[in-house]
Design a protein around this motif. Sequence first.
Motif, mmCIF file in Angstrom:
data_model
loop_
_atom_site.group_PDB
_atom_site.id
_atom_site.type_symbol
_atom_site.label_atom_id
_atom_site.label_comp_id
_atom_site.label_asym_id
_atom_site.label_seq_id
_atom_site.Cartn_x
_atom_site.Cartn_y
_atom_site.Cartn_z
ATOM 1 N N ARG A 11 37.211 40.504 30.521
ATOM 2 C CA ARG A 11 38.328 41.137 29.826
ATOM 3 C C ARG A 11 38.755 42.421 30.542
ATOM 4 O O ARG A 11 39.932 42.662 30.770
ATOM 5 C CB ARG A 11 37.916 41.440 28.385
ATOM 6 N N ASP A 12 37.769 43.245 30.923
ATOM 7 C CA ASP A 12 38.084 44.486 31.623
ATOM 8 C C ASP A 12 38.758 44.217 32.961
ATOM 9 O O ASP A 12 39.716 44.896 33.335
ATOM 10 C CB ASP A 12 36.822 45.323 31.842
ATOM 11 N N LEU A 36 42.306 43.209 32.347
ATOM 12 C CA LEU A 36 43.096 44.381 31.979
ATOM 13 C C LEU A 36 43.488 45.182 33.216
ATOM 14 O O LEU A 36 44.651 45.552 33.380
ATOM 15 C CB LEU A 36 42.326 45.269 31.007
ATOM 16 N N TRP A 37 42.531 45.429 34.107
ATOM 17 C CA TRP A 37 42.845 46.222 35.299
ATOM 18 C C TRP A 37 43.795 45.481 36.232
ATOM 19 O O TRP A 37 44.653 46.096 36.864
ATOM 20 C CB TRP A 37 41.567 46.657 36.015
ATOM 21 N N ILE A 54 47.143 46.066 34.624
ATOM 22 C CA ILE A 54 47.593 47.444 34.857
ATOM 23 C C ILE A 54 48.077 47.604 36.291
ATOM 24 O O ILE A 54 49.095 48.247 36.548
ATOM 25 C CB ILE A 54 46.485 48.458 34.509
ATOM 26 N N LEU A 59 51.951 44.845 29.203
ATOM 27 C CA LEU A 59 50.549 44.437 29.056
ATOM 28 C C LEU A 59 50.409 43.383 27.969
ATOM 29 O O LEU A 59 49.636 42.427 28.124
ATOM 30 C CB LEU A 59 49.664 45.644 28.760
ATOM 31 N N ARG A 60 51.137 43.547 26.876
ATOM 32 C CA ARG A 60 51.076 42.551 25.798
ATOM 33 C C ARG A 60 51.548 41.186 26.285
ATOM 34 O O ARG A 60 51.039 40.156 25.840
ATOM 35 C CB ARG A 60 51.924 42.988 24.613
ATOM 36 N N LEU A 100 46.133 38.608 30.286
ATOM 37 C CA LEU A 100 45.602 38.992 28.979
ATOM 38 C C LEU A 100 46.048 37.935 27.984
ATOM 39 O O LEU A 100 46.944 38.142 27.192
ATOM 40 C CB LEU A 100 46.105 40.384 28.588
ATOM 41 N N ILE A 122 45.858 44.244 23.379
ATOM 42 C CA ILE A 122 45.329 45.226 24.318
ATOM 43 C C ILE A 122 44.615 46.354 23.581
ATOM 44 O O ILE A 122 44.465 47.436 24.088
ATOM 45 C CB ILE A 122 46.427 45.771 25.250
ATOM 46 N N LEU A 156 41.385 48.516 25.298
ATOM 47 C CA LEU A 156 41.451 49.361 26.488
ATOM 48 C C LEU A 156 40.157 50.159 26.608
ATOM 49 O O LEU A 156 39.822 50.945 25.715
ATOM 50 C CB LEU A 156 42.653 50.297 26.423
#
Length: 155
Positions: A84-85, A88-89, A92, A138-139, A144, A149, A152
């Motif tokens: 997941r992390d 996310l990155w 981003i 991001l959504r 993802l 989100i 974070l």
Amino acid sequence: MPLGMYALRIVGNVDDAQDIVQGAFTAAWVKVAAGAEIGNFKSYMYRAVHNAALSSLARSGAEEALGDDNRPDVSEEDIDTSERDAALWRAIDELAERCREVFLMSKRDGMSNAAIAEELDISIKTVENQITKAFAKLRGNEHLSSGKIFFLPFL
């Protein structure tokens, strides 16, 4: 990248985490090239990274902080969190440069909108718009899949 996030949580240093993951992949490659079969490669790699990270801590003397009874074990939750992390990155990193910069200054660094506006010489409204745009992107990001989100890691 998820393995790197997992190693980073154990050793706390990006360079060490990258070295550990690289070493684990190299060792797995050598093992497979020698004819060994690895049944569940994902599980094998997490265990290899886990063990290598603990060995790295032991070599640096930091393992004492963990103690024998407090050594982390690889769990499904650890794997899910790492994946997941990493997702996310990646998401981003896909933001436009200014949008990413404003978003990270706000969410990672904890700066106020006014401080960001002053540092970047932009209006507070622009800061607000960039943060809103970042959350929207991001959504909707394909990495993802849940579209949520709320997790974070730096909030």
